[in-house]
Design an enzyme around this catalytic site. Sequence first.
Site, mmCIF file in Angstrom:
data_model
loop_
_atom_site.group_PDB
_atom_site.id
_atom_site.type_symbol
_atom_site.label_atom_id
_atom_site.label_comp_id
_atom_site.label_asym_id
_atom_site.label_seq_id
_atom_site.Cartn_x
_atom_site.Cartn_y
_atom_site.Cartn_z
ATOM 1 N N HIS A 104 3.592 -2.352 4.097
ATOM 2 C CA HIS A 104 3.907 -0.874 3.744
ATOM 3 C C HIS A 104 5.147 -0.767 3.639
ATOM 4 O O HIS A 104 5.926 -0.899 4.568
ATOM 5 C CB HIS A 104 3.083 -0.212 4.870
ATOM 6 C CG HIS A 104 1.667 -0.174 5.091
ATOM 7 N ND1 HIS A 104 0.806 -1.064 5.531
ATOM 8 C CD2 HIS A 104 0.585 0.829 4.384
ATOM 9 C CE1 HIS A 104 -0.256 -0.635 5.578
ATOM 10 N NE2 HIS A 104 -0.522 0.235 5.016
ATOM 11 N N ASP B 49 1.024 -1.230 0.199
ATOM 12 C CA ASP B 49 0.007 -0.026 0.096
ATOM 13 C C ASP B 49 0.842 1.207 0.103
ATOM 14 O O ASP B 49 1.877 1.473 0.572
ATOM 15 C CB ASP B 49 -0.997 0.203 1.216
ATOM 16 C CG ASP B 49 -2.060 -0.835 1.075
ATOM 17 O OD1 ASP B 49 -2.197 -1.772 -0.103
ATOM 18 O OD2 ASP B 49 -3.073 -0.860 1.818
#
Length: 254
Positions: A217, A70
């Site tokens: 992430h 992400d």
Amino acid sequence: MGPTAPTDSRAQRPVRPIRPIGRPIVALLLAAGLLLFGAFHLSRSRTFQLFGTIVQRVDTERRVVALTFDDGPTREYTDSVLATLRQHNVRGSFYLVGRDVQRNPDLVRRILAEGHEVGNHSWSHERMLLKSPSWIRGEVENTDRVLRAAGVTGPIHFRAPYCKKLVGLPWYLARTNRTHVTFDVEPETEERVAASAQLIADDVLQKVQPGSIILLHVMFRSREESRKALPLIIPRLRAAGYDFVTVSELLAMR
């Protein structure tokens, strides 16, 4: 006969008891509390939304997983993440933020050129709760627009920032035939785990199952441990018999 003593008219009035809160009001307050509690849990659910299709993992007997990333793309870290994936011959799925795509379309082209998939992670990365339909439409469509301009073809899957949604976003995604892709393995949610590359890798290996969608992430300075975890996760999953696929390939197995 002497004068009559004055009387206090207030003393002759009956004392009115304090009325307790009526049952209907209590019931209303309880119902409101339960509604808010339910809305909170619904807004963060990885497996359910009021409209349209949401996918947390795919039910399959094949030992396959999808690695997803992400945020970004960012100048500082996109290349190093791509280098790790290239070194291990793994394709992943990147859920990118529209405003960062607009700043760095060449990085999107690089991601695509190396065989990875790209999805929509909203324009501004704000929580998509209690927003107007026009705001939601702009967040989704403007991101799709810059992704297309950078070379993305085929279906563009969506992932809500912080996985937050309630009514407006699921309704729009359903209306525009978009799949909401979430995840069933998210090692960084626990602070203790997120602080250690080894613990991140351990957590993934403990929770993964065939058809899992793994969230990491890796695009910012604060996520150094996640970047270090990536070259630990890949060989350990391979040793456990897993192959890596993109989200679209995984969805095709449903």
